[in-house]
Each structure stands twice: as structure tokens, then as C-alpha cells.
Design a protein around this motif. Structure first.
Motif, PDB file in Angstrom:
ATOM      1  N   ARG A 118      13.679  -9.865  21.126  1.00  0.00           N
ATOM      2  CA  ARG A 118      13.238 -10.445  19.817  1.00  0.00           C
ATOM      3  C   ARG A 118      14.907 -10.718  19.054  1.00  0.00           C
ATOM      4  NH1 ARG A 118       8.098  -7.721  16.798  1.00  0.00           N
ATOM      5  NH2 ARG A 118       6.871  -7.609  18.902  1.00  0.00           N
ATOM      6  N   SER A 119      14.698 -11.848  18.233  1.00  0.00           N
ATOM      7  CA  SER A 119      16.194 -12.130  17.563  1.00  0.00           C
ATOM      8  C   SER A 119      16.053 -11.095  16.487  1.00  0.00           C
ATOM      9  CB  SER A 119      16.126 -13.471  16.903  1.00  0.00           C
ATOM     10  OG  SER A 119      14.815 -13.628  16.230  1.00  0.00           O
ATOM     11  N   GLY A 120      17.195 -10.750  15.821  1.00  0.00           N
ATOM     12  CA  GLY A 120      17.394  -9.884  14.750  1.00  0.00           C
ATOM     13  C   GLY A 120      16.846 -10.156  13.522  1.00  0.00           C
TER      14      GLY A 120
END
Length: 95
Positions: free
Chosen positions: A89-91
Motif C-alpha cells: 500500500r502507499s504510505g
């Protein structure tokens, strides 16, 4: 995967033929609990072995570890090979 899969397992010197389908495998998986694995494994084996071999299989099922080994081999052989990848997942959280 077809609805019905025929699987032969060799236990010791004896071959056992099993017929497995999604319904019986779903019933097996749903009956597993942290405290109950041997009875579902026993039921899976008795319900899927071809009728002519049932009497030959039953004495092997007296040992719970044998039940788990044979049921595990049957489940492993029935399971399809599927490649699963988990993407990072992106941050930043999405709104």
C-alpha cells in the motif's frame, strides 16, 4: 478446476482412490476448529474414499496422526496452484 476430482494416494503399500468435489472440501474446511481437526479429517477421508476401499482404509484411521497425514495429503493434492501477490500500500491514506 472441474467439479469432481479423482485422487489416488498411496499409503504404505496400498493405493486408495478418493473423489473430491468443492462441496465436500468446503464442508471439511468449515468443520475445522482449533480444538477439532481429527474428526473432520476422518470424515473427509471416509466420505471421499471409493466405497470398495472403505473397509481397508478404516484401520489406518485409528491413529489420529495418520488421519491428519492422509487428509493433509488429500487436501494438498486437491488444491489448485494459484499465484498470489500482495501489493504494497502507499504510505498516504485515501480519502
Amino acid at each position: 478446476m472441474t467439479d469432481r476430482t479423482e485422487i489416488t494416494l498411496t499409503v504404505g503399500n496400498d493405493d486408495f482412490d478418493f473423489v473430491v468435489d468443492p462441496a465436500v472440501m468446503t464442508k471439511y474446511i468449515n468443520s475445522l476448529t482449533p480444538a477439532n481437526k481429527v474428526a473432520p479429517g476422518n470424515n473427509l477421508l471416509i466420505n471421499t474414499v471409493v466405497p470398495a476401499q472403505k473397509d481397508k482404509l478404516k484401520p489406518l484411521l485409528a491413529n489420529p496422526m495418520t488421519v491428519l497425514q492422509i487428509a493433509g495429503a488429500l487436501v494438498e493434492e486437491y488444491a489448485p496452484t494459484v499465484e498470489v501477490t500482495v501489493k504494497k500500500r502507499s504510505g498516504t491514506p485515501s480519502a
